[in-house]
Design an enzyme around this catalytic site. Sequence first.
Site, PDB file in Angstrom:
ATOM      1  N   GLU A  64       0.757  -1.270  -0.041  1.00 32.69           N
ATOM      2  CA  GLU A  64       0.099   0.588  -0.441  1.00 32.69           C
ATOM      3  C   GLU A  64       0.954   1.152   0.059  1.00 32.69           C
ATOM      4  O   GLU A  64       1.186   1.980   1.288  1.00 32.69           O
ATOM      5  CB  GLU A  64      -1.359  -0.082   1.454  1.00 32.69           C
ATOM      6  CG  GLU A  64      -2.099   1.387   1.208  1.00 32.69           C
ATOM      7  CD  GLU A  64      -2.965   1.284   2.170  1.00 32.69           C
ATOM      8  OE1 GLU A  64      -3.582   2.520   2.391  1.00 32.69           O
ATOM      9  OE2 GLU A  64      -2.775   0.765   3.575  1.00 32.69           O
ATOM     10  N   LYS A 104      -2.522  -1.933  -2.765  1.00 31.92           N
ATOM     11  CA  LYS A 104      -3.687  -0.987  -2.144  1.00 31.92           C
ATOM     12  C   LYS A 104      -3.289   0.220  -2.615  1.00 31.92           C
ATOM     13  O   LYS A 104      -2.560   1.278  -1.965  1.00 31.92           O
ATOM     14  CB  LYS A 104      -4.224  -1.448  -1.146  1.00 31.92           C
ATOM     15  CG  LYS A 104      -5.239  -0.740  -0.238  1.00 31.92           C
ATOM     16  CD  LYS A 104      -5.527  -0.502   0.975  1.00 31.92           C
ATOM     17  CE  LYS A 104      -6.170   0.028   1.646  1.00 31.92           C
ATOM     18  NZ  LYS A 104      -6.668  -0.483   3.186  1.00 31.92           N
TER      19      LYS A 104
END
Length: 299
Positions: free
Chosen positions: A180, A217
């Site tokens: 992420e 993400k």
Amino acid sequence: MASQAQSAMLETVKTRQGFIAALDQSGGSTPKALSLYGIDQSSYNNDEEMFKKVHEMRTRIITSPAFDGKRILGAILFENTLDRDIEGLSSSRFLWQKKQILPFLKVDKGLADEQNDVQQMKPMPGLDELLAKANAQDVFGTKMRSVVKRANKAGIEAVVDQQFQVGKQILAAGLMPIIEPEVDINSPDKAEAETLLRSAILQQLDALPESQQVMLKLTLPSETNFYKPCVDHPRVLKVVALSGGYSRNDANHKLSQNHGMIASFSRALTNGLQAQQSDADFNSMLDATIESIYQASIT
């Protein structure tokens, strides 16, 4: 993927629609999460009482009939949640055994100070032990977050290098990493930062062996379908989107336009839920929220 549970979970990710619920607010963000839920700081005296309150909130969400495996693919937990039980089962096992929802564990220790317009992750000296604990609790994967503030090539490459380096350690432990590198939605050069980020990610993905996959993400992009090359990449299992401070309506609208990305919302998921609500009102609101996020995720 070593265990029988993990093999079944991997098959679930590949074949089932749905989104990932981010229930992983940690120490620093917990007071705000509780405050939005209607629990003031005056109602707990220390960290232990605070974490007990937030576990009660998460338990209420997870045990709600609205929180079902038909629409929710996975849930990201904070380590403190992993150490606690829900209805007599460890939190991660409750998710999988009772709801058929894949458990993920947040493994980062927070953000380092800003350098080169980014915040990398703080060191994670106990990561191997944490991954072993996750494996023992039938956790499917992990999540770790960095933040990009500006379109700084050196900074962005450093963030992506660190994410993939730790990602390989997680893969070696038999778990699925969610990588992420968030781009701040308020960045004055967000689109340029995303161009640099996508390039750095694709370079790292191309270097992975054929036998390995990761999840990504990412912030909802300024340009629609900008991350399609990541969605289609053979080394990527799923691309999930963070709400990043957008309202739920805005996040759902943007997500519905980005085909192949699914939600992994935190505040946009829990917004509007209140400790004082009756179970009927709580479940009704959660059901409507989950349905809206699910519909945006299956476009």
